[in-house]
Design a protein around this motif. Structure first.
Motif, PDB file in Angstrom:
ATOM      1  N   ILE A  31       0.876  -1.173   0.000  1.00 45.09           N
ATOM      2  CA  ILE A  31       0.000   0.000   0.000  1.00 45.09           C
ATOM      3  C   ILE A  31       0.911   1.220   0.000  1.00 45.09           C
ATOM      4  O   ILE A  31       1.879   1.264   0.759  1.00 45.09           O
ATOM      5  CB  ILE A  31      -0.865   0.041   1.276  1.00 45.09           C
ATOM      6  N   TYR A  32       0.598   2.189  -0.859  1.00 38.26           N
ATOM      7  CA  TYR A  32       1.368   3.430  -0.783  1.00 38.26           C
ATOM      8  C   TYR A  32       0.514   4.614  -1.169  1.00 38.26           C
ATOM      9  O   TYR A  32      -0.508   4.493  -1.823  1.00 38.26           O
ATOM     10  CB  TYR A  32       2.653   3.353  -1.605  1.00 38.26           C
ATOM     11  N   ASN A  33       0.985   5.779  -0.715  1.00 33.49           N
ATOM     12  CA  ASN A  33       0.285   7.029  -0.982  1.00 33.49           C
ATOM     13  C   ASN A  33       1.322   8.107  -1.244  1.00 33.49           C
ATOM     14  O   ASN A  33       2.303   8.232  -0.509  1.00 33.49           O
ATOM     15  CB  ASN A  33      -0.585   7.423   0.214  1.00 33.49           C
ATOM     16  N   VAL A  34       1.114   8.852  -2.299  1.00 37.05           N
ATOM     17  CA  VAL A  34       1.987   9.963  -2.641  1.00 37.05           C
ATOM     18  C   VAL A  34       1.115  11.200  -2.791  1.00 37.05           C
ATOM     19  O   VAL A  34       0.106  11.172  -3.489  1.00 37.05           O
ATOM     20  CB  VAL A  34       2.745   9.692  -3.963  1.00 37.05           C
ATOM     21  N   ASP A  35       1.519  12.273  -2.117  1.00 31.29           N
ATOM     22  CA  ASP A  35       0.770  13.531  -2.179  1.00 31.29           C
ATOM     23  C   ASP A  35       1.613  14.604  -2.830  1.00 31.29           C
ATOM     24  O   ASP A  35       2.847  14.594  -2.727  1.00 31.29           O
ATOM     25  CB  ASP A  35       0.392  14.003  -0.763  1.00 31.29           C
ATOM     26  N   ASP A  63      10.820   3.645  -7.843  1.00 33.05           N
ATOM     27  CA  ASP A  63      11.180   3.983  -9.227  1.00 33.05           C
ATOM     28  C   ASP A  63      10.002   4.635  -9.946  1.00 33.05           C
ATOM     29  O   ASP A  63      10.174   5.623 -10.655  1.00 33.05           O
ATOM     30  CB  ASP A  63      11.627   2.740 -10.002  1.00 33.05           C
ATOM     31  N   LYS A  64       8.798   4.081  -9.767  1.00 32.18           N
ATOM     32  CA  LYS A  64       7.607   4.664 -10.399  1.00 32.18           C
ATOM     33  C   LYS A  64       7.370   6.085  -9.891  1.00 32.18           C
ATOM     34  O   LYS A  64       7.067   6.990 -10.656  1.00 32.18           O
ATOM     35  CB  LYS A  64       6.367   3.823 -10.097  1.00 32.18           C
ATOM     36  N   ILE A  65       7.497   6.268  -8.574  1.00 30.86           N
ATOM     37  CA  ILE A  65       7.265   7.587  -7.993  1.00 30.86           C
ATOM     38  C   ILE A  65       8.285   8.579  -8.538  1.00 30.86           C
ATOM     39  O   ILE A  65       7.930   9.687  -8.960  1.00 30.86           O
ATOM     40  CB  ILE A  65       7.332   7.521  -6.459  1.00 30.86           C
TER      41      ILE A  65
END
Length: 70
Positions: A31-35, A63-65
């Motif tokens: 699970i991840y969250n990027v703001d 890498d995707k982020i």
């Protein structure tokens, strides 16, 4: 561990549209969250379930982020 899972579950329910869930077939793996934050991004949550750790999953997510492909 239970405290982390409870926090993640509560935060996910409140902000479901911003979370990414990673599955291996039908099993939840991560699970991840990027703001958005000022002129960049902030990683709010990155949780890999224990049985999936040390398999390069977090590296692939990061890498995707970093490549803005999330």
């Amino acid at each position: 561990m239970e405290k982390i899972v409870n926090y993640c579950e509560e935060d996910i329910r409140e902000n479901l549209s911003t979370y990414r869930l990673i599955y291996d077939e039908e099993q939840l793996v991560a699970i991840y969250n990027v703001d958005d934050f000022e002129d960049g991004k902030i990683i709010d949550t990155l949780y890999i379930f224990e049985i999936y750790r040390k398999k390069g999953i977090a590296s692939k997510i990061l890498d995707k982020i970093f490549n803005n492909n999330f």
